[in-house]
Design a protein around this motif. Sequence first.
Motif, PDB file in Angstrom:
ATOM      1  N   LEU A 116       0.751  -1.008   0.026  1.00  0.00           N
ATOM      2  CA  LEU A 116      -0.147   0.058  -0.199  1.00  0.00           C
ATOM      3  C   LEU A 116       0.645   1.282  -0.011  1.00  0.00           C
ATOM      4  CD1 LEU A 116      -2.467   1.026   0.093  1.00  0.00           C
ATOM      5  CD2 LEU A 116      -3.133   1.138   2.687  1.00  0.00           C
ATOM      6  N   GLY A 117       0.790   1.618  -1.430  1.00  0.00           N
ATOM      7  CA  GLY A 117       1.982   3.685  -1.321  1.00  0.00           C
ATOM      8  C   GLY A 117       1.236   4.607  -0.546  1.00  0.00           C
ATOM      9  N   VAL A 118       1.961   5.001   0.570  1.00  0.00           N
ATOM     10  CA  VAL A 118       1.520   6.057   1.272  1.00  0.00           C
ATOM     11  C   VAL A 118       1.685   7.316   1.010  1.00  0.00           C
ATOM     12  CG1 VAL A 118       1.364   6.538   3.742  1.00  0.00           C
ATOM     13  CG2 VAL A 118       1.654   4.157   3.190  1.00  0.00           C
ATOM     14  N   ALA A 119       0.525   7.888   0.531  1.00  0.00           N
ATOM     15  CA  ALA A 119       0.628   9.589   0.331  1.00  0.00           C
ATOM     16  C   ALA A 119       0.004  10.422   1.799  1.00  0.00           C
ATOM     17  CB  ALA A 119       0.554  10.333  -1.233  1.00  0.00           C
ATOM     18  N   ASP A 120       0.543  10.955   1.831  1.00  0.00           N
ATOM     19  CA  ASP A 120       0.192  11.517   3.049  1.00  0.00           C
ATOM     20  C   ASP A 120       0.510  13.774   2.274  1.00  0.00           C
ATOM     21  OD1 ASP A 120      -0.498  13.830   5.894  1.00  0.00           O
ATOM     22  OD2 ASP A 120       0.579  12.276   6.982  1.00  0.00           O
ATOM     23  N   GLN A 121       0.083  13.897   2.522  1.00  0.00           N
ATOM     24  CA  GLN A 121      -0.067  14.830   1.964  1.00  0.00           C
ATOM     25  C   GLN A 121      -1.282  16.448   2.928  1.00  0.00           C
ATOM     26  OE1 GLN A 121       1.324  16.765  -0.958  1.00  0.00           O
ATOM     27  NE2 GLN A 121       2.195  14.535  -1.680  1.00  0.00           N
ATOM     28  N   SER A 122      -1.017  15.676   3.531  1.00  0.00           N
ATOM     29  CA  SER A 122      -1.586  16.692   4.898  1.00  0.00           C
ATOM     30  C   SER A 122      -1.736  17.974   5.078  1.00  0.00           C
ATOM     31  CB  SER A 122      -2.630  15.525   6.004  1.00  0.00           C
ATOM     32  OG  SER A 122      -1.504  15.103   6.724  1.00  0.00           O
ATOM     33  N   GLY A 123      -0.559  17.982   5.086  1.00  0.00           N
ATOM     34  CA  GLY A 123       0.562  18.871   5.749  1.00  0.00           C
ATOM     35  C   GLY A 123       0.720  19.724   4.935  1.00  0.00           C
ATOM     36  N   ALA A 124       0.549  19.518   3.721  1.00  0.00           N
ATOM     37  CA  ALA A 124       0.379  20.983   2.459  1.00  0.00           C
ATOM     38  C   ALA A 124      -0.160  21.949   2.237  1.00  0.00           C
ATOM     39  CB  ALA A 124       0.674  19.780   0.881  1.00  0.00           C
ATOM     40  N   SER A 125       1.105  22.704   1.950  1.00  0.00           N
ATOM     41  CA  SER A 125       1.024  24.347   1.954  1.00  0.00           C
ATOM     42  C   SER A 125       1.762  25.198   0.208  1.00  0.00           C
ATOM     43  CB  SER A 125       1.927  25.237   3.157  1.00  0.00           C
ATOM     44  OG  SER A 125       2.787  24.758   2.837  1.00  0.00           O
ATOM     45  N   GLY A 126       1.143  26.341   0.146  1.00  0.00           N
ATOM     46  CA  GLY A 126       1.445  26.829  -0.535  1.00  0.00           C
ATOM     47  C   GLY A 126       0.052  26.394  -1.735  1.00  0.00           C
ATOM     48  N   THR A 127      -0.214  27.436  -2.764  1.00  0.00           N
ATOM     49  CA  THR A 127      -0.558  27.954  -3.902  1.00  0.00           C
ATOM     50  C   THR A 127      -1.316  26.443  -4.539  1.00  0.00           C
ATOM     51  OG1 THR A 127       0.698  27.025  -5.963  1.00  0.00           O
ATOM     52  CG2 THR A 127       0.846  29.229  -4.997  1.00  0.00           C
ATOM     53  N   ASP A 128      -2.173  26.670  -5.400  1.00  0.00           N
ATOM     54  CA  ASP A 128      -3.247  25.548  -5.727  1.00  0.00           C
ATOM     55  C   ASP A 128      -2.345  24.805  -6.521  1.00  0.00           C
ATOM     56  OD1 ASP A 128      -5.876  26.100  -4.383  1.00  0.00           O
ATOM     57  OD2 ASP A 128      -6.528  27.018  -5.546  1.00  0.00           O
TER      58      ASP A 128
END
Length: 280
Positions: A116-128
């Motif tokens: 299972l590949g884990v992509a945790d993008q919950s802390g991402a910030s910046g422009t769209d």
Amino acid sequence: MRNFIDALNSRVLLTDGDLKPTLREAAIDLKRATFGNDDCLAALNISRPDLVTAAHKDFLEAGADVIRTHTKEASIDALAKFDMQDEVFIINHLAAEAACLAVDSLPGGDRRRFVLGVADQSGASGTDNELRYGAYIQVQGLVSGGVDALTFKPVADLEQARAQLASARQALLELGSSVPLLLDYSEELDFTDDTVGDLVDGVCYVENGDTIKAGFPVHQVGQKILVHGGRSPQETSRLDTALRKKAADGYRPVTRPNVSPREAIVPVSSWNDYSAVANN
């Protein structure tokens, strides 16, 4: 031939645990292996993938059905803290390869195992555009490395989360991949899976191992159940034993009533391998 969604719809599945304690205790010069950033354990996917594979194998031998890539802290934002944001693709790609190698190197026995590949993008910030690119490049790395499925944790804002998930879906389309994209749902999200249902193939809801019950039910239509394997291989082994005792056939409690007592289980791991077998 069953795939990850079929398995998740049929049985309670047991995941691995946290790799970080094992990796931190390895007999290596950790600062050197992490390029001077000993808090950046994701860098070991580049310098010491053998250690990552070995840590995965410990959990597989303990009874895990699903191993998660060592990429929870491998998003652009997480790696930028160590000035390693340019390595996001290769770190995720190599992490997926290390996990698939662990599964492929061990006999399946009576378990059908998955990466299972884990992509945790919950802390991402910046422009769209930055949010979209972060999601896109991490998913590309994981899928090109051979994962069976993806679990994606977006930011809490609905519109930004939709942008991230749409970009993840675009990455899959460009690779021609049928790997399922699962929403990593948690209580801190201020939206329901229904609001992003057009972008994901299901919901990955990880339950604490201590709360698992016999025949643990699916909470709602489309939701999938995984049991966290514990903090160590030893804890994972105890959970494996407990789950088998709660299953009528000694395998895993069912989440769907029409599951046969003993399915024919073929130990194929990576998406590439699965695709090759499925097309025969």
